[in-house]
Design a protein around this motif. Structure first.
Motif, PDB file in Angstrom:
ATOM      1  N   ARG A 118     -19.980  14.090  13.774  1.00  0.00           N
ATOM      2  CA  ARG A 118     -18.914  13.752  13.426  1.00  0.00           C
ATOM      3  C   ARG A 118     -19.330  12.293  13.102  1.00  0.00           C
ATOM      4  O   ARG A 118     -19.075  11.826  12.055  1.00  0.00           O
ATOM      5  N   GLN A 151     -21.933  11.000  10.867  1.00  0.00           N
ATOM      6  CA  GLN A 151     -22.051  11.430   9.824  1.00  0.00           C
ATOM      7  C   GLN A 151     -20.896  11.304   8.846  1.00  0.00           C
ATOM      8  O   GLN A 151     -20.758  11.528   7.855  1.00  0.00           O
ATOM      9  N   ARG A 152     -19.300  12.615   9.610  1.00  0.00           N
ATOM     10  CA  ARG A 152     -18.775  12.623   8.549  1.00  0.00           C
ATOM     11  C   ARG A 152     -17.785  11.767   8.606  1.00  0.00           C
ATOM     12  O   ARG A 152     -17.511  11.093   7.340  1.00  0.00           O
ATOM     13  N   LEU A 153     -17.582  10.604   9.571  1.00  0.00           N
ATOM     14  CA  LEU A 153     -16.825   9.714   9.211  1.00  0.00           C
ATOM     15  C   LEU A 153     -18.179   8.657   8.421  1.00  0.00           C
ATOM     16  O   LEU A 153     -17.025   8.122   7.958  1.00  0.00           O
ATOM     17  N   ARG A 154     -19.177   8.529   8.819  1.00  0.00           N
ATOM     18  CA  ARG A 154     -19.481   7.906   7.804  1.00  0.00           C
ATOM     19  C   ARG A 154     -19.691   8.122   6.244  1.00  0.00           C
ATOM     20  O   ARG A 154     -19.670   7.288   5.061  1.00  0.00           O
ATOM     21  N   GLY A 155     -19.655   9.416   6.166  1.00  0.00           N
ATOM     22  CA  GLY A 155     -20.294   9.857   4.807  1.00  0.00           C
ATOM     23  C   GLY A 155     -18.720  10.078   4.376  1.00  0.00           C
ATOM     24  O   GLY A 155     -17.894   9.488   2.668  1.00  0.00           O
ATOM     25  N   GLY A 156     -18.197  10.400   4.706  1.00  0.00           N
ATOM     26  CA  GLY A 156     -16.316  11.029   4.237  1.00  0.00           C
ATOM     27  C   GLY A 156     -15.551   9.732   4.274  1.00  0.00           C
ATOM     28  O   GLY A 156     -14.332   9.636   2.925  1.00  0.00           O
ATOM     29  N   LEU A 157     -15.432   8.630   5.323  1.00  0.00           N
ATOM     30  CA  LEU A 157     -14.879   7.846   5.249  1.00  0.00           C
ATOM     31  C   LEU A 157     -15.005   6.157   4.858  1.00  0.00           C
ATOM     32  O   LEU A 157     -14.606   5.475   4.714  1.00  0.00           O
ATOM     33  N   SER A 158     -16.662   6.127   4.367  1.00  0.00           N
ATOM     34  CA  SER A 158     -17.513   5.272   4.417  1.00  0.00           C
ATOM     35  C   SER A 158     -17.155   3.708   4.697  1.00  0.00           C
ATOM     36  O   SER A 158     -16.677   2.921   4.763  1.00  0.00           O
TER      37      SER A 158
END
Length: 97
Positions: free
Chosen positions: A57, A59-66
């Motif tokens: 989760r 990684q998704r927040l960091r990568g997807g939403l910067s």
């Protein structure tokens, strides 16, 4: 030999293998308070089994939403609170009954 149950805790190396993150980054996330961990007497980090999903989760927040790590922590806290409130709402009767 076969493992019949999930381990009650995971080492930083095991978490690293499952997530593809460097063990030092896993420890850094713990230091930032983004994931829970326990430290034994020898200084080894131990993580609950849900850590792998939480790191996915993150990684998704960091990568997807910067998002930066402070924002990721805030979003995770809000998502956890929403989950608790939804569970409480499902457990109680609707007010119109």
């Amino acid at each position: 030999m076969y493992v019949l149950t999930k381990p009650a805790r995971l080492s930083a190396d095991r978490v690293s293998i499952h997530t593809g993150l460097h063990p030092e980054l896993v420890r850094r996330f713990a230091a930032l308070g983004l994931i829970e961990c326990a430290v034994d007497d020898s200084g080894r980090f131990w993580f609950p089994p849900g850590t792998v999903a939480r790191l996915a989760r993150i990684q998704r927040l960091r990568g997807g939403l910067s998002l930066n790590y402070n924002a990721v922590g805030l979003v995770l806290d809000l998502l956890d609170r929403i989950r608790v409130l939804e569970a409480q709402a499902r457990g109680s009767e609707p007010p119109w009954r």
